[in-house]
Structure formats: structure tokens, C-alpha cells
Design a protein around this motif. Structure first.
Motif, PDB file in Angstrom:
ATOM      1  N   SER A   1       0.775  -1.234   0.000  1.00  0.00           N
ATOM      2  CA  SER A   1       0.000   0.000   0.000  1.00  0.00           C
ATOM      3  C   SER A   1       0.809   1.287   0.000  1.00  0.00           C
ATOM      4  CB  SER A   1      -0.933   0.023   1.221  1.00  0.00           C
ATOM      5  OG  SER A   1      -1.829  -1.065   1.185  1.00  0.00           O
ATOM      6  N   ALA A   2       2.063   1.265   0.341  1.00  0.00           N
ATOM      7  CA  ALA A   2       2.848   2.499   0.445  1.00  0.00           C
ATOM      8  C   ALA A   2       3.534   2.827  -0.886  1.00  0.00           C
ATOM      9  CB  ALA A   2       3.891   2.364   1.551  1.00  0.00           C
ATOM     10  N   PRO A   3       3.795   4.112  -1.118  1.00  0.00           N
ATOM     11  CA  PRO A   3       4.524   4.493  -2.339  1.00  0.00           C
ATOM     12  C   PRO A   3       5.951   3.959  -2.318  1.00  0.00           C
ATOM     13  CG  PRO A   3       3.512   6.409  -1.265  1.00  0.00           C
ATOM     14  CD  PRO A   3       3.433   5.266  -0.297  1.00  0.00           C
ATOM     15  N   GLY A   4       6.566   3.911  -3.494  1.00  0.00           N
ATOM     16  CA  GLY A   4       7.962   3.505  -3.596  1.00  0.00           C
ATOM     17  C   GLY A   4       8.190   2.072  -3.160  1.00  0.00           C
ATOM     18  N   GLN A   5       7.486   1.157  -3.778  1.00  0.00           N
ATOM     19  CA  GLN A   5       7.465  -0.230  -3.316  1.00  0.00           C
ATOM     20  C   GLN A   5       8.854  -0.843  -3.190  1.00  0.00           C
ATOM     21  OE1 GLN A   5       5.540  -3.506  -5.789  1.00  0.00           O
ATOM     22  NE2 GLN A   5       3.985  -3.108  -4.233  1.00  0.00           N
ATOM     23  N   ALA A   6       9.690  -0.659  -4.181  1.00  0.00           N
ATOM     24  CA  ALA A   6      11.032  -1.257  -4.130  1.00  0.00           C
ATOM     25  C   ALA A   6      11.838  -0.672  -2.978  1.00  0.00           C
ATOM     26  CB  ALA A   6      11.754  -1.028  -5.464  1.00  0.00           C
ATOM     27  N   ASN A   7      11.688   0.611  -2.734  1.00  0.00           N
ATOM     28  CA  ASN A   7      12.401   1.262  -1.641  1.00  0.00           C
ATOM     29  C   ASN A   7      11.897   0.771  -0.290  1.00  0.00           C
ATOM     30  OD1 ASN A   7      14.486   3.065  -0.987  1.00  0.00           O
ATOM     31  ND2 ASN A   7      13.055   4.749  -0.639  1.00  0.00           N
ATOM     32  N   VAL A   8      10.585   0.549  -0.175  1.00  0.00           N
ATOM     33  CA  VAL A   8      10.016   0.007   1.055  1.00  0.00           C
ATOM     34  C   VAL A   8      10.579  -1.383   1.327  1.00  0.00           C
ATOM     35  CG1 VAL A   8       7.892  -0.837   2.119  1.00  0.00           C
ATOM     36  CG2 VAL A   8       7.902   1.376   0.961  1.00  0.00           C
ATOM     37  N   ILE A   9      10.611  -2.221   0.309  1.00  0.00           N
ATOM     38  CA  ILE A   9      11.137  -3.577   0.472  1.00  0.00           C
ATOM     39  C   ILE A   9      12.613  -3.540   0.843  1.00  0.00           C
ATOM     40  CG2 ILE A   9      11.698  -5.689  -0.793  1.00  0.00           C
ATOM     41  CD1 ILE A   9       9.051  -5.323  -2.309  1.00  0.00           C
ATOM     42  N   ARG A  10      13.353  -2.619   0.233  1.00  0.00           N
ATOM     43  CA  ARG A  10      14.771  -2.482   0.566  1.00  0.00           C
ATOM     44  C   ARG A  10      14.939  -2.144   2.052  1.00  0.00           C
ATOM     45  NH1 ARG A  10      15.742   1.505  -2.583  1.00  0.00           N
ATOM     46  NH2 ARG A  10      15.936   0.147  -4.392  1.00  0.00           N
ATOM     47  N   GLY A  11      14.100  -1.237   2.551  1.00  0.00           N
ATOM     48  CA  GLY A  11      14.189  -0.875   3.961  1.00  0.00           C
ATOM     49  C   GLY A  11      13.793  -2.007   4.879  1.00  0.00           C
ATOM     50  N   LEU A  12      12.733  -2.721   4.536  1.00  0.00           N
ATOM     51  CA  LEU A  12      12.276  -3.829   5.369  1.00  0.00           C
ATOM     52  C   LEU A  12      13.250  -5.008   5.352  1.00  0.00           C
ATOM     53  CD1 LEU A  12       8.462  -3.872   4.502  1.00  0.00           C
ATOM     54  CD2 LEU A  12       9.512  -3.135   6.647  1.00  0.00           C
ATOM     55  N   SER A  13      14.116  -5.047   4.363  1.00  0.00           N
ATOM     56  CA  SER A  13      15.090  -6.145   4.238  1.00  0.00           C
ATOM     57  C   SER A  13      16.344  -5.913   5.071  1.00  0.00           C
ATOM     58  CB  SER A  13      15.482  -6.329   2.767  1.00  0.00           C
ATOM     59  OG  SER A  13      14.358  -6.657   1.973  1.00  0.00           O
ATOM     60  N   ARG A  14      16.461  -4.759   5.701  1.00  0.00           N
ATOM     61  CA  ARG A  14      17.628  -4.485   6.539  1.00  0.00           C
ATOM     62  C   ARG A  14      17.768  -5.527   7.643  1.00  0.00           C
ATOM     63  NH1 ARG A  14      16.508   1.203   8.924  1.00  0.00           N
ATOM     64  NH2 ARG A  14      17.554   0.107  10.634  1.00  0.00           N
ATOM     65  N   GLU A  15      18.946  -6.092   7.754  1.00  0.00           N
ATOM     66  CA  GLU A  15      19.172  -7.108   8.783  1.00  0.00           C
ATOM     67  C   GLU A  15      19.180  -6.504  10.186  1.00  0.00           C
ATOM     68  OE1 GLU A  15      19.149 -10.327   8.647  1.00  0.00           O
ATOM     69  OE2 GLU A  15      18.811 -10.335   6.486  1.00  0.00           O
ATOM     70  N   ASP A  16      19.482  -5.201  10.271  1.00  0.00           N
ATOM     71  CA  ASP A  16      19.547  -4.569  11.593  1.00  0.00           C
ATOM     72  C   ASP A  16      18.209  -3.967  12.019  1.00  0.00           C
ATOM     73  OD1 ASP A  16      19.600  -2.551   9.662  1.00  0.00           O
ATOM     74  OD2 ASP A  16      20.648  -1.171  11.012  1.00  0.00           O
ATOM     75  N   LEU A  17      17.160  -4.212  11.244  1.00  0.00           N
ATOM     76  CA  LEU A  17      15.827  -3.715  11.575  1.00  0.00           C
ATOM     77  C   LEU A  17      14.988  -4.866  12.118  1.00  0.00           C
ATOM     78  CD1 LEU A  17      13.667  -1.397  11.405  1.00  0.00           C
ATOM     79  CD2 LEU A  17      13.031  -2.387   9.180  1.00  0.00           C
ATOM     80  N   PHE A  18      14.467  -4.697  13.319  1.00  0.00           N
ATOM     81  CA  PHE A  18      13.583  -5.697  13.919  1.00  0.00           C
ATOM     82  C   PHE A  18      12.148  -5.267  13.644  1.00  0.00           C
ATOM     83  CE2 PHE A  18      11.092  -7.480  17.461  1.00  0.00           C
ATOM     84  CZ  PHE A  18      11.462  -8.820  17.374  1.00  0.00           C
ATOM     85  N   THR A  19      11.408  -6.126  12.949  1.00  0.00           N
ATOM     86  CA  THR A  19      10.052  -5.779  12.517  1.00  0.00           C
ATOM     87  C   THR A  19       9.035  -6.735  13.112  1.00  0.00           C
ATOM     88  OG1 THR A  19      10.873  -4.870  10.429  1.00  0.00           O
ATOM     89  CG2 THR A  19       8.542  -5.445  10.522  1.00  0.00           C
TER      90      THR A  19
END
Length: 693
Positions: free
Chosen positions: A401-419
């Protein structure tokens, strides 16, 4: 926890009717009744005695009970066991999941401070206790000093625009459109996105009103209107100013109203000559004769009621468009008439006890705000201080649902981000989570709702036990607070306690309405007159008057509408609401998804022919930001230069990127709103090799 009044456990097992309300992101906020046989909900029906719902539910919500019983529903907490994005998880106990979450919270707070935690909440539930309207969880986030989540994805630009002129984003009671002599359905497909309003429009028609649908696309609503005007996307401000220009030329403005109830009219009027219909015809694509004809109708048909849609303001100049629509109603004096003025949102007429609900006093210092429509940019910003280290997602599916889909996925793929993601189903966003938590659905928890398209509030009584190990959002936050060993008592308030605090208000809108009366009746109208004129006694501005824009950069504000255009990509892509699904909700319901056209992109015959595209062909939709592939549909429902499709598709369902891969992370003119409809693309036929690959 001890049973609260309204818990299913306190009700004898028998056939019974349970009051409830739809939680979904729709202005209609329907009241419903759940028929329960023993412990099982067996029927869902709209409340016949509710003036707005009037016994009808939409085709989407008609499947709600089936959705609660879906075999793909999340029933247990899960932790990731594969790479981020793989969707590989294993079941864990709630105690294990809470321990993992609180350990990460404590580490982030100790190392980077509370603002390194971002509570990312969406519109999946609009409840005051469990969902967005009450900003569920805000007490916890305040207590730990988390970043503030700025809700910019939906309606903020339009709200800001209206507030600049009227002092508030609130407008007329939508039911008052039944008293209009001319109804302008501007940028809204109400038959699909809030169909209950249409009966009031039909009442106006029976009394002789003319219905005009203003929309670039021939929607279901357009087909039922008396007239269709199709401006080019992003040119609504020019069209509005052209209409006001014509009203001045016809001496059809309400001079007395302008003199007594407004500020800035002389200066505003002085800027109108450049917007003569002949001058803006080329910009808008609307013939000058059509503009002058509509202006004549406006001049001769008071009161004029305007229903403005949310999609109208999802572009660079969106806030200014809503402000100018308000100006049109001021020029005609329709703000002073029942049945006249702009209906955009009634959100805020409910005078709840917000301070008691939010408990902002728990904050030890001001915190930063993070925009939900800039999720990818924020997660990937190397200079952000402190960085986002924990992302807690609930009521939202930002990968879809958010703009910039590839950029969102790149951010969510960060190993240092706990989601952490709280949801009913394993969405695209869940696939990138470290912990997934199963949430109760509407028939399984307590809540209070209003509608942002009417003047009623409703009680939602739980009608069934939570499925599997699912928990309400409030219970999840209580368990996290306990895991963090927080001592603030309000963090452990029960849902019923929160309901009492919410309704403990002296605001006139709640006069005669109590928790008890609401629970007993299921719904009640807010305490406003039946023929409510919101600004009859003045506007909510500092001056008490309507404020016309007078800034020196007025023309630049209007020009901002089309700032997203790009000559390399000649087609304007509009991703609109589906008739059968809602945002990214119900996309996994086979019956509803099967009725929808899915992800197909619709081109005009001229644009398809020039590209060698036939109906059913696989095509590539692309711009400099990204691309996706889909099937083509050919229809004159879209004009040349415009392509359209529905929004909300899941990547895992369609097998690749979706429309938001092409949408830019960029702010609208006001409020940081999203620019989903500033999206220029091109469409090309996929050759056989592309399809095979």
C-alpha cells in the motif's frame, strides 16, 4: 484477565443478536447485527433501523464472516526462520514472542532512545479502542518515547486545505445532500467507495436535483449521474477557478455573504481573470462551453452540495484543490444553506475525551514525527538520527500500500531492523517481519466506531471467542507493557475501561449518549441538529470568517497540481478503489478477488492501438521509478492519455511488483500527503521472451 461486560463468556449459549459495526476504511461506518448460534456467528446483516446503513452491507463486507473463518488466517504467533522476504516462519508461544519483542525494545531504547521505535499504524481498523481513530497503543508509545507516526497516506492534504479556509477539515453532513438542488460528485466513486450515500443523492434527484460526476474515468457513479465532466488528472484546481470566474462574470456570486462572512475575496477575485474557461480549456481538457454550462447550473440551483473524494487530493496540489472547492461554496454563499457546501469528512464531530484516550502526558519530551508515506526513504536514510531500529506494524500492509514499493522492500530487508507485524493473514509485509502476531477480527473484540461519512457512532460487541491464539491489539499492548515492566496503571486498562474514558466527555455532541445507552442501542446519532449547517454562526478560523487564499504565490500553488508530470511517460496512471476489495483487504478472498478485474490496466482504444496492444495482452507498465507487468483491458471508460487500474494488490498473489512500484515517495502541497495520482507511466506490449522469463 477477568471478563468484562460484553465478553462472549458472560452471555449464555443460545441464538442471539449482537450489535456491531464495520471496522474498515470506508466513510459509511456501517452498523451491523451478528446472529450467533451457540458460540458461532452464522449471519451478518446491516442494521435496518440505522438511517445511513439502512439494512445494507457492501459486497465486500458481506463476506466478512467467511473471512474470519478462512483457513489461511493467522492463529498463532510466529518468528522468522528464513531470510527476510522468504515468508518462512515457525509457531512460538505468546510468552516467547513477547520476550523477543520486549528484549528488542529495551535494547533499542538503551542504545538509541525511544525514537528508534516506529509504531506504523494503518487504516485496517478504524476503531477508537482497537484501531486508528483512537490511535490504539498510543499510551504505550508515549510511555516509551517512541517516534510519532504521522498518518499521511489517506486524507491529510485535503484536511489541511479545508482547514486553511474554514478553520477545520469538517464539512457538511453528507445526508444534507438530499436537500441539494445541484450535486457535484467531485473525484468520488461513491457507488464503489461508500454506496450508502447514493440513496441521499437519489432523494435529491427525486426533488429535481441535477447530478454531475466530475472524474477523469467513467466509473460506476458516473454511469448513474445525469452528466459527466472529465478533467485531465491533476487539473481540478483550474476547473474550480474557471467556474468561479464564470460566476463572477455572470454576477452570480453572493455579494452579501462574501462581505459579511469572508475575508480576502477582493484579492482572490483579482486573480481570477487568468482562469477564464477559454484559457483553461487546453489545461483541463474540458471544453469552455461545458464549464460555462456548469457555472450556469451552479448560479441557478442553490443550494449546491459538493461531495469530494479522497482520491481528489492525492497529488501534488491536492490540498489546494480542497481549499478551492471550499472557495466555490463560499462564493455562492452555499456554506450558509442546508444542502450546500462541501462534504469531505465528518471525522472529528465525535467529541470524545481525546486527552484521556491518548495520555500524551506520559511523554517526557516531544518526539519526532515520521511520515507513513515516506517509509522507504526513512528506513533507508543513512543520516537519520536516531535510526529506526524497531518497526511495529499494525492495521497496515505497506509493502502493498505504500509508495515507492522497491524502496520500502529495501528498507524492510535491513538485517539490523527488527520488525513486528500484527495482522489477520500473512501479507506481503508479514513476509519481511521477524515476529508476526495474530490479531482478533471485528466479531471477536470490543470497540467503538464512528463513520467519516456520517454523524453516528456505534458499539461493537464481541460475538465470538478469538480464533486460535489471536489477541486484540489492546491486549497485545498490555502484554508488551507488562514485559517491559512498566508501572503506569493506564497501560493495563481493560477495553471496557477505555470505552468509559472515551465517552467521559462534556462535549455537546455526546449529550444524552453514554456507554450504557450506546451498548444497549448499538448506535446513536451524535447530538447535532437534523438540518445541521456547520458554519451558520461563523467559521472556526481565528477571524471567525471564511478565509480566501491571498498569498502572492497563488498561481504557483495552482501550478503545483501538475508538478509530477513527465514528458517521457505520456500516460497518467490512476490506481482507484476496487468494487470488490478494499485497499489490500480481501485480496486473498477467492470469491471477491474472482469478481474483480484484478490487476488489469485499462487503456483507451487510441492509446492501445498506437502501442499495438489488444485486450488480454500482457503488458509492461513502467516509468523511471519501477515497473510491473499485467494484462491489458481496452475501454473508452478512460480517455486518451489516462490509464487506470485498481489498487491494493499483493505481490505474492500477482507474482511480482504492483502499481506502487511506479509511485514516487513525494509530499503533496499540504500536510505531507501522498501523491499516488501524480504517476506518469508508459505501457508497452510484452514480447514472448519477456513473458517466458
Amino acid at each position: 484477565m477477568s471478563a468484562e461486560p460484553g465478553d462472549v463468556a458472560s452471555v449464555p449459549s443460545a441464538i442471539k443478536l449482537v450489535h456491531g459495526a464495520c471496522p474498515l476504511d470506508c466513510p459509511d461506518g456501517c452498523s451491523w447485527t451478528v446472529t450467533v448460534d451457540g458460540d458461532e456467528p452464522v449471519k451478518l446483516a446491516g442494521r435496518k433501523d440505522h438511517p445511513f446503513t439502512a439494512g445494507a452491507l457492501c459486497v465486500k463486507v458481506g463476506q466478512y464472516l467467511e473471512q474470519t473463518r478462512s483457513p489461511s488466517r493467522l492463529l498463532n504467533p510466529k518468528r522468522r526462520v528464513g531470510p527476510k522476504g522468504s515468508g518462512k516462519f515457525e509457531d512460538v508461544e505468546w510468552s516467547t514472542a513477547i520476550d523477543m519483542i520486549t528484549d528488542q525494545f529495551e535494547h533499542a531504547i538503551e542504545r538509541w532512545g525511544g525514537e528508534s521505535i516506529w509504531p506504523y499504524q494503518g487504516t485496517g481498523n478504524l476503531g477508537y479502542i482497537q484501531g486508528l481513530q483512537g490511535k490504539s497503543g498510543r499510551r504505550l508509545w508515549n510511555a516509551i518515547g517512541a517516534s510519532r507516526h504521522d498518518m499521511t497516506i489517506c486524507s491529510i492534504a485535503g484536511q489541511e486545505g479545508l482547514a486553511q479556509s474554514t478553520g477545520t477539515s469538517l464539512g457538511i453532513d453528507p445526508e444534507s445532500l438530499a436537500a441539494s438542488q445541484l450535486v457535484l460528485m467531485w473525484g468520488v466513486n461513491t457507488v464503489t467507495s461508500g454506496h450508502h450515500l447514493w440513496k441521499f443523492v437519489q432523494q435529491a434527484r427525486r426533488h429535481g436535483a441535477w447530478i454531475v460526476a466530475i472524474d477523469p474515468i467513467r466509473t460506476r457513479t458516473v454511469k448513474l449521474a445525469d452528466e459527466h465532466i472529465a478533467p485531465r488528472p491533476g487539473t481540478d484546481a483550474h476547473l474550480i477557478l474557471g467556474l468561479i470566474h464564470e460566476l463572477v462574470a455572470r454576477e452570480a456570486v453572493d455579494v452579501d455573504y462574501l462581505e459579511s462572512m469572508t475575508n480576502g475575496w477582493p484579492d482572490f477575485r483579482g486573480r481570477l481573470p487568468e482562469f477564464a474557461p477559454t484559457a483553461i480549456e487546453k489545461t483541463t481538457g474540458v471544453p469552455a462551453s461545458v464549464i460555462t454550462r456548469l457555472a450556469a447550473r451552479i448560479a441557478s440551483s442553490p443550494p449546491v452540495g459538493i461531495r469530494a473524494g479522497m482520491g481528489l487530493q492525492r497529488h501534488a496540489g491536492g490540498g489546494n484543490v480542497l481549499r478551492l472547492l471550499a472557495c466555490l461554496s463560499a462564493a455562492t454563499g452555499d456554506w450558509g444553506r442546508y444542502g450546500g457546501g462541501v462534504s469531505y469528512s465528518t471525522d472529528g464531530y465525535f467529541g470524545l475525551n481525546r486527552a484521556a484516550l491518548d495520555r500524551d502526558d506520559l511523554q517526557t519530551r516531544p518526539v519526532r514525527g515520521l511520515s507513513m508515506t515516506r517509509l522507504g526513504d526513512t528506513l533507508n536514510d543513512p543520516n537519520l538520527s536516531p535510526p529506526v531500529k524497531v518497526l511495529f506494524v499494525y492495521g497496515a500492509n505497506p509493502v502493498a500500500s505504500a509508495p515507492g514499493q522497491a524502496n520500502v522492500i529495501r528498507g524492510l530487508s535491513r538485517e539490523d531492523l527488527f520488525t513486528v507485524v500484527v495482522d489477520h493473514f500473512q501479507t506481503d509485509t508479514c513476509d519481511y517481519a521477524d515476529i508476526v502476531l495474530p490479531a482478533t477480527m471485528q466479531t471477536e473484540h470490543l470497540d467503538i466506531h464512528d463513520g467519516y461519512g456520517h454523524m453516528y457512532i456505534a458499539w461493537n460487541e464481541p460475538a465470538a471467542a478469538p480464533a486460535g491464539q489471536s489477541l486484540s491489539t489492546t491486549e497485545i499492548f498490555r502484554r508488551i507493557a507488562a514485559g517491559l515492566r512498566l508501572r503506569e496503571p493506564c497501560l493495563y486498562d481493560s477495553d471496557f475501561d477505555i470505552a468509559r474514558q472515551l465517552m467521559d466527555s462534556t462535549h455537546p455532541s455526546l449529550a444524552g449518549i453514554t456507554v450504557q445507552s450506546l451498548r444497549e442501542q448499538g448506535w446513536q446519532r451524535l447530538n447535532y441538529p437534523d438540518e445541521f449547517v456547520p458554519f451558520a454562526d461563523g467559521f472556526r478560523t481565528a477571524s471567525g470568517k471564511f478565509e480566501f487564499p491571498t498569498s502572492a504565490d497563488f498561481s504557483a500553488q495552482v501550478a503545483a497540481e501538475t508538478s509530477g508530470s513527465d514528458a517521457r511517460y505520456p500516460l497518467s496512471l490512476l490506481a482507484t478503489a476496487s468494487h470488490y476489495t478494499l485497499n489490500s483487504t480481501f485480496l486473498n478472498n477467492e470469491l471477491l478477488a474472482g469478481k474483480s478485474s484484478g490487476t488489469a490496466v485499462t487503456l483507451s482504444p487510441a492509446d492501445a492501438d498506437s502501442r499495438g496492444i489488444a485486450a488480454g495482452c500482457r503488458v509492461r507498465v513502467f516509468n523511471s521509478r519501477g515497473e510491473f507487468s499485467t494484462c491489458a483491458e481496452i475501454s473508452d471508460a478512460v480517455p486518451p492519455g489516462v490509464v487506470a487500474m485498481t489498487k491494493g494488490s499483493w505481490l505474492k498473489i500477482v507474482g511480482g511488483p504492483t502499481v506502487n512500484a511506479t509511485v514516487e515517495e513525494r509530499d503533496a502541497d499540504l500536510g505531507g500527503g501522498a501523491v499516488f495520482h501524480d504517476n506518469n507511466v508508459d505501457v508497452a506490449l510484452l514480447d514472448r521472451k519477456d513473458i517466458d522469463d
